[in-house]
Design an enzyme around this catalytic site. Structure first.
Site, PDB file in Angstrom:
ATOM      1  N   HIS A   1       4.223  -4.658 -20.217  1.00  0.00           N
ATOM      2  CA  HIS A   1       4.826  -3.767 -19.492  1.00  0.00           C
ATOM      3  C   HIS A   1       4.663  -2.305 -19.993  1.00  0.00           C
ATOM      4  O   HIS A   1       5.592  -1.599 -20.182  1.00  0.00           O
ATOM      5  CB  HIS A   1       6.349  -4.130 -19.333  1.00  0.00           C
ATOM      6  CG  HIS A   1       6.871  -3.517 -17.958  1.00  0.00           C
ATOM      7  ND1 HIS A   1       8.038  -4.259 -17.424  1.00  0.00           N
ATOM      8  CD2 HIS A   1       6.790  -2.517 -17.341  1.00  0.00           C
ATOM      9  CE1 HIS A   1       8.214  -3.518 -16.192  1.00  0.00           C
ATOM     10  NE2 HIS A   1       7.465  -2.612 -16.143  1.00  0.00           N
ATOM     11  N   VAL A   2       3.266  -2.036 -19.883  1.00  0.00           N
ATOM     12  CA  VAL A   2       3.256  -0.585 -20.187  1.00  0.00           C
ATOM     13  C   VAL A   2       2.533   0.414 -19.358  1.00  0.00           C
ATOM     14  O   VAL A   2       1.776   1.234 -19.423  1.00  0.00           O
ATOM     15  CB  VAL A   2       2.298  -0.705 -21.504  1.00  0.00           C
ATOM     16  CG1 VAL A   2       2.899  -0.898 -22.651  1.00  0.00           C
ATOM     17  CG2 VAL A   2       1.071  -1.488 -21.237  1.00  0.00           C
ATOM     18  N   GLY A   3       2.747   0.002 -17.998  1.00  0.00           N
ATOM     19  CA  GLY A   3       1.999   0.786 -16.944  1.00  0.00           C
ATOM     20  C   GLY A   3       2.313   2.269 -16.917  1.00  0.00           C
ATOM     21  O   GLY A   3       1.370   2.958 -16.754  1.00  0.00           O
TER      22      GLY A   3
ATOM     23  N   ARG B   1       3.971  -4.936   4.749  1.00  0.00           N
ATOM     24  CA  ARG B   1       5.183  -5.296   5.634  1.00  0.00           C
ATOM     25  C   ARG B   1       4.701  -5.259   7.186  1.00  0.00           C
ATOM     26  O   ARG B   1       4.680  -6.023   7.891  1.00  0.00           O
ATOM     27  CB  ARG B   1       6.454  -4.768   5.582  1.00  0.00           C
ATOM     28  CG  ARG B   1       7.484  -5.556   4.998  1.00  0.00           C
ATOM     29  CD  ARG B   1       8.721  -4.756   4.411  1.00  0.00           C
ATOM     30  NE  ARG B   1       8.349  -3.480   3.952  1.00  0.00           N
ATOM     31  CZ  ARG B   1       9.130  -2.671   3.269  1.00  0.00           C
ATOM     32  NH1 ARG B   1      10.503  -2.842   3.598  1.00  0.00           N
ATOM     33  NH2 ARG B   1       8.821  -1.340   2.870  1.00  0.00           N
ATOM     34  N   THR B   2       4.132  -3.883   7.313  1.00  0.00           N
ATOM     35  CA  THR B   2       3.287  -3.604   8.657  1.00  0.00           C
ATOM     36  C   THR B   2       2.179  -3.041   8.382  1.00  0.00           C
ATOM     37  O   THR B   2       1.761  -2.335   7.247  1.00  0.00           O
ATOM     38  CB  THR B   2       4.282  -2.578   9.295  1.00  0.00           C
ATOM     39  OG1 THR B   2       4.766  -1.416   8.500  1.00  0.00           O
ATOM     40  CG2 THR B   2       5.543  -3.231   9.708  1.00  0.00           C
TER      41      THR B   2
ATOM     42  N   LEU C   1       0.884  -1.296   0.053  1.00  0.00           N
ATOM     43  CA  LEU C   1      -0.003  -0.017   0.031  1.00  0.00           C
ATOM     44  C   LEU C   1       0.968   1.411  -0.032  1.00  0.00           C
ATOM     45  O   LEU C   1       0.742   2.194   0.856  1.00  0.00           O
ATOM     46  CB  LEU C   1      -0.830   0.060   1.142  1.00  0.00           C
ATOM     47  CG  LEU C   1      -2.551   0.564   0.980  1.00  0.00           C
ATOM     48  CD1 LEU C   1      -3.185   0.149  -0.206  1.00  0.00           C
ATOM     49  CD2 LEU C   1      -3.209   0.446   2.286  1.00  0.00           C
ATOM     50  N   GLY C   2       1.742   1.245  -1.082  1.00  0.00           N
ATOM     51  CA  GLY C   2       2.581   2.548  -1.332  1.00  0.00           C
ATOM     52  C   GLY C   2       1.760   3.330  -2.144  1.00  0.00           C
ATOM     53  O   GLY C   2       0.682   3.415  -2.249  1.00  0.00           O
TER      54      GLY C   2
ATOM     55  N   GLY D   1       3.149  -5.105 -11.097  1.00  0.00           N
ATOM     56  CA  GLY D   1       4.507  -5.020 -10.067  1.00  0.00           C
ATOM     57  C   GLY D   1       5.735  -5.205 -11.130  1.00  0.00           C
ATOM     58  O   GLY D   1       6.063  -4.597 -11.811  1.00  0.00           O
ATOM     59  N   ARG D   2       6.139  -6.509 -10.515  1.00  0.00           N
ATOM     60  CA  ARG D   2       7.233  -7.150 -11.381  1.00  0.00           C
ATOM     61  C   ARG D   2       6.974  -8.555 -11.731  1.00  0.00           C
ATOM     62  O   ARG D   2       6.383  -9.284 -10.975  1.00  0.00           O
ATOM     63  CB  ARG D   2       8.343  -7.065 -10.734  1.00  0.00           C
ATOM     64  CG  ARG D   2       9.156  -5.643 -10.667  1.00  0.00           C
ATOM     65  CD  ARG D   2       9.724  -5.259 -12.008  1.00  0.00           C
ATOM     66  NE  ARG D   2      10.405  -4.042 -11.886  1.00  0.00           N
ATOM     67  CZ  ARG D   2       9.937  -3.002 -12.175  1.00  0.00           C
ATOM     68  NH1 ARG D   2       8.675  -2.602 -12.821  1.00  0.00           N
ATOM     69  NH2 ARG D   2      10.571  -1.601 -12.089  1.00  0.00           N
TER      70      ARG D   2
ATOM     71  N   ILE E   1       1.442   3.695  -5.353  1.00  0.00           N
ATOM     72  CA  ILE E   1       0.591   3.274  -6.580  1.00  0.00           C
ATOM     73  C   ILE E   1      -0.327   2.317  -5.724  1.00  0.00           C
ATOM     74  O   ILE E   1      -1.862   2.428  -6.319  1.00  0.00           O
ATOM     75  CB  ILE E   1       1.474   2.163  -7.537  1.00  0.00           C
ATOM     76  CG1 ILE E   1       2.459   3.072  -8.157  1.00  0.00           C
ATOM     77  CG2 ILE E   1       0.592   1.118  -8.382  1.00  0.00           C
ATOM     78  CD1 ILE E   1       3.519   2.370  -8.926  1.00  0.00           C
TER      79      ILE E   1
ATOM     80  N   GLU F   1      10.422 -11.390 -19.199  1.00  0.00           N
ATOM     81  CA  GLU F   1      10.095 -10.327 -20.555  1.00  0.00           C
ATOM     82  C   GLU F   1      11.376 -10.149 -21.192  1.00  0.00           C
ATOM     83  O   GLU F   1      12.487 -10.115 -20.541  1.00  0.00           O
ATOM     84  CB  GLU F   1       9.844  -8.841 -19.461  1.00  0.00           C
ATOM     85  CG  GLU F   1       8.578  -9.171 -18.696  1.00  0.00           C
ATOM     86  CD  GLU F   1       8.396  -7.644 -17.972  1.00  0.00           C
ATOM     87  OE1 GLU F   1       9.155  -6.495 -18.328  1.00  0.00           O
ATOM     88  OE2 GLU F   1       7.665  -7.630 -17.223  1.00  0.00           O
TER      89      GLU F   1
HETATM   90  C1  8YV Z   1       8.921   1.258 -17.003  1.00  0.00           C
HETATM   91  C2  8YV Z   1       8.579   0.536 -14.655  1.00  0.00           C
HETATM   92  O1  8YV Z   1       8.144   0.389 -17.666  1.00  0.00           O
HETATM   93  O2  8YV Z   1       8.745   2.549 -13.088  1.00  0.00           O
HETATM   94  C3  8YV Z   1       9.069   1.080 -13.161  1.00  0.00           C
HETATM   95  O3  8YV Z   1       9.373   0.518 -12.211  1.00  0.00           O
HETATM   96  O4  8YV Z   1       8.751  -0.521 -14.491  1.00  0.00           O
HETATM   97  C4  8YV Z   1       8.294   1.569 -15.663  1.00  0.00           C
HETATM   98  O5  8YV Z   1       7.904   2.435 -15.359  1.00  0.00           O
HETATM   99  C5  8YV Z   1      10.316   1.407 -17.355  1.00  0.00           C
HETATM  100  O6  8YV Z   1      11.171   1.666 -16.719  1.00  0.00           O
HETATM  101  C6  8YV Z   1      10.451   2.220 -18.830  1.00  0.00           C
HETATM  102  O7  8YV Z   1      11.563   2.257 -19.514  1.00  0.00           O
END
Ligand code: 8YV
Length: 313
Positions: A279-281, A175-176, A152-153, A231-232, A155, A261
């Site tokens: 990965h287009v967030g 975490r807490t 809950l940061g 996230g990742r 984002i 990826e």
């Molecule tokens: C990008 C990201 O996709 O901010 C992040 O952690 O994963 C993204 O914003 C990336 O770094 C763009 O090159």
């Protein structure tokens, strides 16, 4: 500043590239055929590295650049930077928080809607002419679904705020516990998953959070549950996710990130309860420009002996 050597780790944004070229002696690492010979030649002039979510500054690169003073990441995530090594060597680190929060949170909601309402599949239904033969099947309602957020940061909070507007009860794992937050805290991801219709990964990738989505969590989310990952990729044990989706043990998934990826497990391609994004967030023109401006602003501040705009280390 034109003589300061800046190493850009991989291609990331042409505006950033041009702006860096105007100000610094920019080296584009991906265009270099012999990486180690290049590093030997330039090790005494490179003072900054610009990385992103795909390539940053690992221990090997840091050791190869004895004059490195700052790593400026074109990302909010820092998992491609050896932060401990940077601290040890007094190397400063910056990232791009805040400016991308809205886009990533918007996309998380978009993925929830896309998975539950089958937006991509029903778009394909129209395009392929199938509508003329009959109506598209009924889908699942999004408004009011229980949304569980891991992390809950900035984002995570922005996703929660948006989901609240859809009357979704919000629960979280972090975490807490955050006593000032009104959402319900679950002390384990499994418990959160068991009490969620939609589970969202919105935490940083660290050794603690690698594979935070494992078989037990997937089973707790269950055949009606939906996983959203903005996230990742390595947050998720991907083979476990794929088998749960293929076997119908998980209801669906909206994924913007993947473990390896740009490789995406092909077993997912035929599933209509899955939405896959490359990965287009943060991938809007506006946000990527704001991120680039932050990278440049941090480098200029550093080399002009001014306070960094968004320091991490
Ligand atoms: C990008 C990201 O996709 O901010 C992040 O952690 O994963 C993204 O914003 C990336 O770094 C763009 O090159």
């Amino acid at each position: 500043m034109e003589s300061i050597g800046v190493l850009m780790a991989c291609p990331m944004n042409s505006y950033l590239e041009h702006e860096l070229e105007k100000r610094f002696n920019l080296h584009k690492f991906w265009t270099v055929p012999e990486k180690s010979a290049f590093l030997t030649t330039h090790k005494n002039s490179i003072r900054a590295v610009v990385g992103n979510a795909f390539a940053g500054a690992d221990a090997e690169l840091i050791e190869a650049l004895p004059k490195l003073e700052i790593v400026a990441s074109f990302s909010v995530g820092l998992d491609k930077i050896d932060l401990a090594k940077c601290k040890e060597k007094g190397i400063r680190v910056t990232n791009t928080p805040d400016v991308l929060t809205d886009d990533v949170a918007d996309l998380a909601i978009g993925l929830m809607l896309a998975v539950l309402r089958r937006l991509c599949e029903s778009d394909r239904y129209v395009r392929s002419g199938k509508w003329k033969k009959g109506d598209y099947k009924l889908t699942s309602k999004f408004s009011g679904k229980r949304v569980g957020i891991i992390g809950l940061g900035r984002i995570g909070m922005a996703i929660a705020k948006r989901a609240e507007a859809f009357s979704c009860p919000i629960n979280y794992f972090a975490r807490t516990e955050k006593p000032e937050i009104k959402y319900k805290y679950y002390p384990s991801v499994v418990e959160l998953a068991a009490n969620s219709d939609i589970l969202v990964v919105a935490c940083a990738l660290t050794e603690e959070t690698r594979h935070i989505i494992n078989r037990e969590v997937i089973d707790a989310l269950g055949p009606k549950g939906v996983l959203i990952n903005i996230g990742r990729g390595p947050h998720v044990d991907e083979p476990e996710l794929v088998s749960a989706l293929v076997e119908g043990r998980l209801g669906g998934a909206g994924l913007d990130v993947f473990e390896h990826e740009p490789q995406v497990p092909e077993e997912l391609f035929g599933l209509e309860n899955v939405v896959l994004l490359p990965h287009v967030g943060s991938g809007t023109i506006e946000t990527r420009q704001a991120m680039a401006d932050l990278v440049i602003g941090n480098l200029e501040a550093y080399f002009l002996n001014k306070p960094l705009l968004t320091p991490v280390v």
